[in-house]
Design an enzyme around this catalytic site. Structure first.
Site, mmCIF file in Angstrom:
data_model
loop_
_atom_site.group_PDB
_atom_site.id
_atom_site.type_symbol
_atom_site.label_atom_id
_atom_site.label_comp_id
_atom_site.label_asym_id
_atom_site.label_seq_id
_atom_site.Cartn_x
_atom_site.Cartn_y
_atom_site.Cartn_z
ATOM 1 N N HIS A 48 0.853 -1.192 0.000
ATOM 2 C CA HIS A 48 0.000 0.000 0.000
ATOM 3 C C HIS A 48 0.890 1.244 0.000
ATOM 4 C CE1 HIS A 48 -2.646 3.185 1.421
ATOM 5 N NE2 HIS A 48 -3.619 2.473 0.879
ATOM 6 N N GLU A 64 -3.857 1.844 -7.413
ATOM 7 C CA GLU A 64 -4.273 3.018 -6.640
ATOM 8 C C GLU A 64 -3.291 4.155 -6.897
ATOM 9 O OE1 GLU A 64 -6.492 1.941 -2.826
ATOM 10 O OE2 GLU A 64 -4.478 1.198 -2.495
ATOM 11 N N SER A 111 -9.973 7.363 -3.336
ATOM 12 C CA SER A 111 -11.138 8.257 -3.281
ATOM 13 C C SER A 111 -12.369 7.708 -4.006
ATOM 14 C CB SER A 111 -10.784 9.646 -3.846
ATOM 15 O OG SER A 111 -9.886 10.312 -2.981
HETATM 16 P P1 PGA Z 1 -9.477 6.255 0.145
HETATM 17 O O1 PGA Z 1 -8.330 5.185 0.492
HETATM 18 O O2 PGA Z 1 -10.613 5.497 -0.497
HETATM 19 O O3 PGA Z 1 -9.865 6.816 1.482
HETATM 20 O O4 PGA Z 1 -8.877 7.254 -0.766
HETATM 21 C C1 PGA Z 1 -7.935 4.264 -0.462
HETATM 22 C C2 PGA Z 1 -6.742 3.480 0.007
HETATM 23 O O5 PGA Z 1 -5.900 4.006 0.743
HETATM 24 O O6 PGA Z 1 -6.626 2.302 -0.366
#
Ligand code: PGA
Length: 256
Positions: free
Chosen positions: A97, A169, A215
Protein backbone atom coordinates in the site's frame (compact mmCIF):
# COMPACT_ATOMS: atom_id res chain seq x y z
CA UNK A 1 -12.52 -14.00 -17.30
CA UNK A 2 -13.20 -13.49 -13.64
CA UNK A 3 -16.94 -12.86 -13.27
CA UNK A 4 -16.73 -11.96 -9.61
CA UNK A 5 -16.73 -8.36 -8.45
CA UNK A 6 -14.21 -7.98 -5.66
CA UNK A 7 -14.97 -5.28 -3.14
CA UNK A 8 -12.94 -4.63 -0.05
CA UNK A 9 -11.81 -2.13 2.50
CA UNK A 10 -8.60 -1.53 4.39
CA UNK A 11 -9.43 -0.01 7.75
CA UNK A 12 -5.88 1.33 8.13
CA UNK A 13 -5.46 2.42 11.79
CA UNK A 14 -8.97 3.78 12.26
CA UNK A 15 -11.10 1.42 14.36
CA UNK A 16 -11.14 0.10 17.91
CA UNK A 17 -12.05 -3.55 18.37
CA UNK A 18 -15.56 -2.62 19.55
CA UNK A 19 -16.08 -0.44 16.48
CA UNK A 20 -14.70 -3.16 14.22
CA UNK A 21 -17.06 -5.73 15.73
CA UNK A 22 -20.14 -3.49 15.30
CA UNK A 23 -19.18 -2.76 11.72
CA UNK A 24 -18.55 -6.37 10.86
CA UNK A 25 -21.78 -7.64 12.44
CA UNK A 26 -23.67 -5.25 10.18
CA UNK A 27 -21.59 -6.15 7.13
CA UNK A 28 -22.25 -9.87 7.68
CA UNK A 29 -25.99 -9.11 7.56
CA UNK A 30 -25.63 -7.00 4.41
CA UNK A 31 -23.57 -9.71 2.73
CA UNK A 32 -26.37 -12.23 3.22
CA UNK A 33 -28.62 -10.12 1.02
CA UNK A 34 -26.06 -9.81 -1.80
CA UNK A 35 -25.67 -12.20 -4.71
CA UNK A 36 -22.61 -14.44 -4.73
CA UNK A 37 -21.02 -12.49 -7.59
CA UNK A 38 -19.87 -9.92 -5.01
CA UNK A 39 -16.82 -11.11 -3.10
CA UNK A 40 -16.16 -9.04 0.01
CA UNK A 41 -13.07 -8.59 2.14
CA UNK A 42 -12.09 -6.48 5.15
CA UNK A 43 -8.57 -5.68 6.31
CA UNK A 44 -8.43 -4.73 10.00
CA UNK A 45 -5.44 -4.09 12.27
CA UNK A 46 -3.34 -7.01 13.52
CA UNK A 47 -4.71 -7.28 17.10
CA UNK A 48 -8.25 -7.60 15.76
CA UNK A 49 -7.64 -10.53 13.43
CA UNK A 50 -8.45 -13.35 15.87
CA UNK A 51 -11.65 -11.91 17.36
CA UNK A 52 -12.92 -10.79 13.97
CA UNK A 53 -12.13 -14.16 12.38
CA UNK A 54 -14.35 -15.69 15.01
CA UNK A 55 -17.17 -13.34 14.08
CA UNK A 56 -16.71 -14.35 10.44
CA UNK A 57 -17.00 -18.10 11.08
CA UNK A 58 -20.38 -18.37 9.39
CA UNK A 59 -19.71 -15.76 6.71
CA UNK A 60 -17.89 -15.91 3.38
CA UNK A 61 -16.47 -12.40 3.87
CA UNK A 62 -12.69 -12.71 3.55
CA UNK A 63 -10.28 -11.45 6.18
CA UNK A 64 -7.03 -9.69 5.30
CA UNK A 65 -4.01 -8.20 7.06
CA UNK A 66 -2.35 -4.90 6.18
CA UNK A 67 1.27 -6.04 5.73
CA UNK A 68 3.64 -8.84 6.73
CA UNK A 69 7.28 -9.95 6.75
CA UNK A 70 8.44 -12.66 4.34
CA UNK A 71 10.27 -14.81 6.93
CA UNK A 72 8.43 -17.37 9.07
CA UNK A 73 10.32 -16.54 12.27
CA UNK A 74 13.26 -14.44 13.34
CA UNK A 75 14.64 -11.42 15.11
CA UNK A 76 12.43 -8.84 13.36
CA UNK A 77 10.94 -6.75 16.14
CA UNK A 78 7.48 -5.45 15.36
CA UNK A 79 6.93 -7.70 12.36
CA UNK A 80 4.30 -10.37 11.74
CA UNK A 81 5.06 -13.48 9.71
CA UNK A 82 3.14 -15.45 7.08
CA UNK A 83 3.04 -18.38 9.51
CA UNK A 84 1.34 -16.22 12.15
CA UNK A 85 -1.18 -14.91 9.66
CA UNK A 86 -1.91 -18.42 8.46
CA UNK A 87 -2.57 -19.43 12.09
CA UNK A 88 -4.91 -16.47 12.48
CA UNK A 89 -6.93 -17.72 9.50
CA UNK A 90 -6.16 -14.78 7.25
CA UNK A 91 -7.28 -15.25 3.62
CA UNK A 92 -5.64 -12.23 2.07
CA UNK A 93 -2.58 -10.05 2.57
CA UNK A 94 -2.40 -6.45 1.44
CA UNK A 95 1.11 -5.71 0.18
CA UNK A 96 2.70 -2.48 -0.94
CA UNK A 97 0.00 0.00 0.00
CA UNK A 98 1.29 3.49 -0.78
CA UNK A 99 1.38 4.40 2.92
CA UNK A 100 3.58 1.35 3.59
CA UNK A 101 5.83 2.33 0.69
CA UNK A 102 6.00 5.98 1.77
CA UNK A 103 6.40 5.69 5.56
CA UNK A 104 7.93 2.23 6.04
CA UNK A 105 10.06 1.74 2.94
CA UNK A 106 8.14 -1.21 1.58
CA UNK A 107 9.88 -1.71 -1.76
CA UNK A 108 9.42 -3.87 -4.82
CA UNK A 109 12.29 -6.27 -4.09
CA UNK A 110 10.94 -7.03 -0.61
CA UNK A 111 7.40 -7.15 -1.97
CA UNK A 112 8.49 -9.88 -4.34
CA UNK A 113 9.63 -11.95 -1.33
CA UNK A 114 6.37 -11.19 0.46
CA UNK A 115 4.22 -12.18 -2.51
CA UNK A 116 6.04 -15.52 -2.76
CA UNK A 117 5.88 -16.13 1.00
CA UNK A 118 2.13 -15.46 1.02
CA UNK A 119 1.54 -17.83 -1.89
CA UNK A 120 3.46 -20.57 -0.05
CA UNK A 121 0.92 -20.24 2.75
CA UNK A 122 -2.03 -20.06 0.37
CA UNK A 123 -2.75 -16.51 1.48
CA UNK A 124 -3.88 -14.36 -1.47
CA UNK A 125 -1.54 -11.42 -2.07
CA UNK A 126 -3.35 -8.17 -2.87
CA UNK A 127 -0.50 -6.23 -4.42
CA UNK A 128 -0.99 -2.45 -4.44
CA UNK A 129 0.66 -0.41 -7.16
CA UNK A 130 0.37 3.14 -8.41
CA UNK A 131 2.22 6.23 -9.53
CA UNK A 132 2.57 9.36 -7.39
CA UNK A 133 1.92 12.97 -8.35
CA UNK A 134 5.56 13.55 -9.41
CA UNK A 135 5.45 10.54 -11.74
CA UNK A 136 2.18 11.82 -13.14
CA UNK A 137 3.48 15.36 -13.68
CA UNK A 138 6.62 14.07 -15.45
CA UNK A 139 4.73 11.48 -17.40
CA UNK A 140 6.72 8.58 -15.93
CA UNK A 141 3.74 6.89 -14.27
CA UNK A 142 3.64 3.98 -16.67
CA UNK A 143 7.33 3.20 -16.19
CA UNK A 144 6.78 3.25 -12.43
CA UNK A 145 3.84 0.88 -12.62
CA UNK A 146 5.67 -1.45 -15.01
CA UNK A 147 8.63 -1.60 -12.68
CA UNK A 148 6.47 -2.21 -9.63
CA UNK A 149 4.73 -5.11 -11.35
CA UNK A 150 7.80 -6.61 -13.00
CA UNK A 151 9.88 -6.59 -9.82
CA UNK A 152 7.14 -7.58 -7.34
CA UNK A 153 5.90 -10.43 -9.52
CA UNK A 154 9.35 -11.57 -10.63
CA UNK A 155 9.76 -15.34 -10.92
CA UNK A 156 6.10 -16.23 -10.35
CA UNK A 157 4.76 -19.20 -12.29
CA UNK A 158 1.49 -18.99 -14.20
CA UNK A 159 -0.15 -21.05 -11.49
CA UNK A 160 1.09 -18.63 -8.85
CA UNK A 161 -0.03 -15.49 -10.66
CA UNK A 162 -3.52 -16.94 -10.93
CA UNK A 163 -3.71 -16.62 -7.13
CA UNK A 164 -2.64 -12.97 -7.01
CA UNK A 165 -4.85 -9.87 -7.04
CA UNK A 166 -3.72 -6.38 -8.01
CA UNK A 167 -5.01 -3.09 -6.62
CA UNK A 168 -4.21 -0.10 -8.81
CA UNK A 169 -4.27 3.02 -6.64
CA UNK A 170 -2.75 6.23 -7.98
CA UNK A 171 -1.09 7.77 -4.91
CA UNK A 172 -2.38 11.25 -5.80
CA UNK A 173 -5.96 9.95 -5.60
CA UNK A 174 -5.70 8.36 -2.15
CA UNK A 175 -6.90 9.80 1.16
CA UNK A 176 -8.42 13.07 2.30
CA UNK A 177 -6.02 15.14 0.18
CA UNK A 178 -6.52 12.88 -2.82
CA UNK A 179 -8.10 14.01 -6.07
CA UNK A 180 -10.42 11.39 -7.60
CA UNK A 181 -9.17 10.13 -10.96
CA UNK A 182 -11.38 10.40 -14.02
CA UNK A 183 -12.96 7.18 -15.25
CA UNK A 184 -11.15 7.69 -18.56
CA UNK A 185 -7.80 7.73 -16.80
CA UNK A 186 -8.68 4.62 -14.79
CA UNK A 187 -9.79 2.77 -17.92
CA UNK A 188 -6.52 3.53 -19.66
CA UNK A 189 -4.36 2.56 -16.68
CA UNK A 190 -6.19 -0.71 -16.12
CA UNK A 191 -5.81 -1.52 -19.79
CA UNK A 192 -2.04 -0.87 -19.56
CA UNK A 193 -1.79 -3.08 -16.48
CA UNK A 194 -3.77 -5.83 -18.18
CA UNK A 195 -1.47 -5.70 -21.21
CA UNK A 196 1.60 -5.95 -19.03
CA UNK A 197 0.16 -8.91 -17.12
CA UNK A 198 -0.47 -10.67 -20.44
CA UNK A 199 3.04 -9.78 -21.63
CA UNK A 200 4.48 -11.33 -18.46
CA UNK A 201 2.16 -14.32 -17.99
CA UNK A 202 0.50 -14.92 -21.36
CA UNK A 203 -3.19 -15.79 -21.24
CA UNK A 204 -3.07 -16.31 -17.44
CA UNK A 205 -2.63 -12.56 -17.18
CA UNK A 206 -6.14 -12.12 -18.57
CA UNK A 207 -7.70 -13.49 -15.40
CA UNK A 208 -5.75 -11.67 -12.70
CA UNK A 209 -8.26 -9.41 -10.94
CA UNK A 210 -7.35 -5.71 -11.01
CA UNK A 211 -9.15 -3.62 -8.39
CA UNK A 212 -9.31 0.14 -8.45
CA UNK A 213 -8.79 2.31 -5.37
CA UNK A 214 -8.29 5.96 -4.42
CA UNK A 215 -11.14 8.26 -3.28
CA UNK A 216 -13.79 5.84 -4.49
CA UNK A 217 -17.09 7.16 -3.16
CA UNK A 218 -20.87 6.96 -3.54
CA UNK A 219 -20.78 9.43 -6.43
CA UNK A 220 -18.02 7.94 -8.56
CA UNK A 221 -17.86 4.20 -7.91
CA UNK A 222 -20.09 3.25 -10.83
CA UNK A 223 -18.00 5.23 -13.30
CA UNK A 224 -14.99 3.10 -12.30
CA UNK A 225 -16.82 -0.21 -12.23
CA UNK A 226 -18.10 0.46 -15.74
CA UNK A 227 -14.52 0.40 -17.05
CA UNK A 228 -13.21 -2.65 -18.80
CA UNK A 229 -10.52 -4.41 -16.73
CA UNK A 230 -11.79 -2.95 -13.47
CA UNK A 231 -12.67 -6.16 -11.63
CA UNK A 232 -13.43 -4.63 -8.28
CA UNK A 233 -12.97 -1.73 -5.90
CA UNK A 234 -10.67 -1.15 -2.96
CA UNK A 235 -12.31 1.50 -0.80
CA UNK A 236 -11.03 3.45 2.19
CA UNK A 237 -13.02 6.31 3.69
CA UNK A 238 -16.31 5.65 1.91
CA UNK A 239 -16.40 2.09 3.22
CA UNK A 240 -15.39 2.88 6.80
CA UNK A 241 -18.86 4.23 7.36
CA UNK A 242 -21.07 1.16 7.12
CA UNK A 243 -24.09 3.12 5.84
CA UNK A 244 -22.15 4.54 2.94
CA UNK A 245 -20.64 1.12 2.19
CA UNK A 246 -24.08 -0.48 2.31
CA UNK A 247 -25.42 1.95 -0.31
CA UNK A 248 -22.49 1.18 -2.59
CA UNK A 249 -22.88 -2.58 -2.17
CA UNK A 250 -26.63 -2.61 -2.74
CA UNK A 251 -26.26 -0.54 -5.91
CA UNK A 252 -23.56 -2.86 -7.24
CA UNK A 253 -25.74 -5.84 -6.46
CA UNK A 254 -28.65 -4.31 -8.33
CA UNK A 255 -26.86 -2.88 -11.36
CA UNK A 256 -23.99 -5.29 -12.16
P1 PGA B 1 -9.48 6.25 0.15
O1 PGA B 1 -8.33 5.19 0.49
O2 PGA B 1 -10.61 5.50 -0.50
O3 PGA B 1 -9.87 6.82 1.48
O4 PGA B 1 -8.88 7.25 -0.77
C1 PGA B 1 -7.94 4.26 -0.46
C2 PGA B 1 -6.74 3.48 0.01
O5 PGA B 1 -5.90 4.01 0.74
O6 PGA B 1 -6.63 2.30 -0.37
Amino acid sequence: MNEKILIGTNWKMTKTLAEGRDYLRRLIEIKKSLSSKIELFVIPSFPHLYPLKELLQESDIKLGAQTMHWEERGAYTGEVSPLMLEEAGVDLIELGHSERRQYYNENDIDLNKKVKAALQKRITPLLCIGENSVDKARNTGNEKIRKQLKVSLYGLTKEEISNVQIAYEPVWAIGSKGVPASAEYVREQHSNIRHLLIELFDETGEDVPILYGGSVNEQNFESYLNCKNVNGLFIGRSAWDIQSFEKILLTIDKNY
